[in-house]
Design a protein around this motif. Sequence first.
Motif: not given
Length: 406
Positions: A12-14, A108-111, A115-118
Amino acid sequence: MPYIMQVYGRKLVHIGLNFFAALGFSLFVLANNVPCLYAARLMQGIPMCEVFISAMMVAEYSHPKRRGYFITIKKCLVAIGSLMCHSLALCWTWKQIATFAIIPNAIAIMFTFIWPESPSYLALIGKYDECEKSHKWLYGDGLKSKRDLEQLVSSQMESRQAMDKNNFNTAVRKLFKKDFVKPFIIVSLLTLITDASGRYYMLAYVVQILTEVTKDKSVALYCTIGSDALTFVALMISCFVIRCCKRRTLLFISGTICASLMCLTSLITFLKSHFDIGGSVYSWLTPLVILLNVFIVNVGVVPVCFAIMCEVLPLEHKGTGTCTTGIVFTLLYALVMKLTPVLMERTGVEGTFGVYALLVVVGLLILYFILNETKDKTLQEIENEMKGVKQSNFNEYYLNEKPLIE
């Protein structure tokens, strides 16, 4: 942002930071007066913390053996952006460049959505099943991967149990514990070294510095393009250097060379300005030394400093640590960017480089006694060292218990 990162996750932050950056560039494109330019710049002040936070995210998502050069690749892309902006300025208007700059943020937003969450964040909030899935997606399900996951989960289980018993006073006392204070000092000193070595003020003021040195603005402009190209080449080489060299070794060797070159620049400039020694040699020798320093800074100092910054903060203190060190990062960045023109005016190139060389030396001397080696270690292993827990004792305590991950 660090608080949101700890509560709502890294993804969410990214997404939010890239959105605000793209919005700032959009305002630049639409601006037709000075207040609009200020509004655009203020909007871009929000995602400036991405310089620091996104590097922390890269560290959490990367395998220990690849973490160093993944962070360095990130720096390479920053160098590409700077080179492209300076090059495009020769044929594009600033509005066209701002329009083009929206594209990387949108990508960057689309990619980020795929991702999975950290795994570190999921373990921190107690979602252990999701943590296992994310960890397996990123690192596979080999024996070493399972053992690292066990250490991560067991450590966070213990921290959560301790957290449940904490009150406000205990939480405040945590800020004075060794495993918070030591990483905070290390990151602050690494930030000081990065700023003083010229990572940012050379990007912003390289034209003025080289114009002062060469007395020819056209030569300085071409040297600026050369500096950007040299930065990119240096960062590409550093991907291999940081993979092969130990963090401490690379930091102290490159830092010492950097400080020496800055002192040499100061000495040459002082001799020329006060005693007129050097003649025509001065016109090419000083720019050569400055560009060589740019190369050394970007091949060694910057990559290794950012790699260590992203590794040493314990997960338990990641939110508070990122916030406090981010404040230090921002203050030092602002001070260097505002003081450099003043130093240039009051003390000349020789005084400016002399002051910054002294700061680099002081930072290296302190780090020599407090910095541990972090290369190829998991974030959990580094955290255990910060807490003073021997890895053998940690393994003996946890791995003799029933495995958490079957």
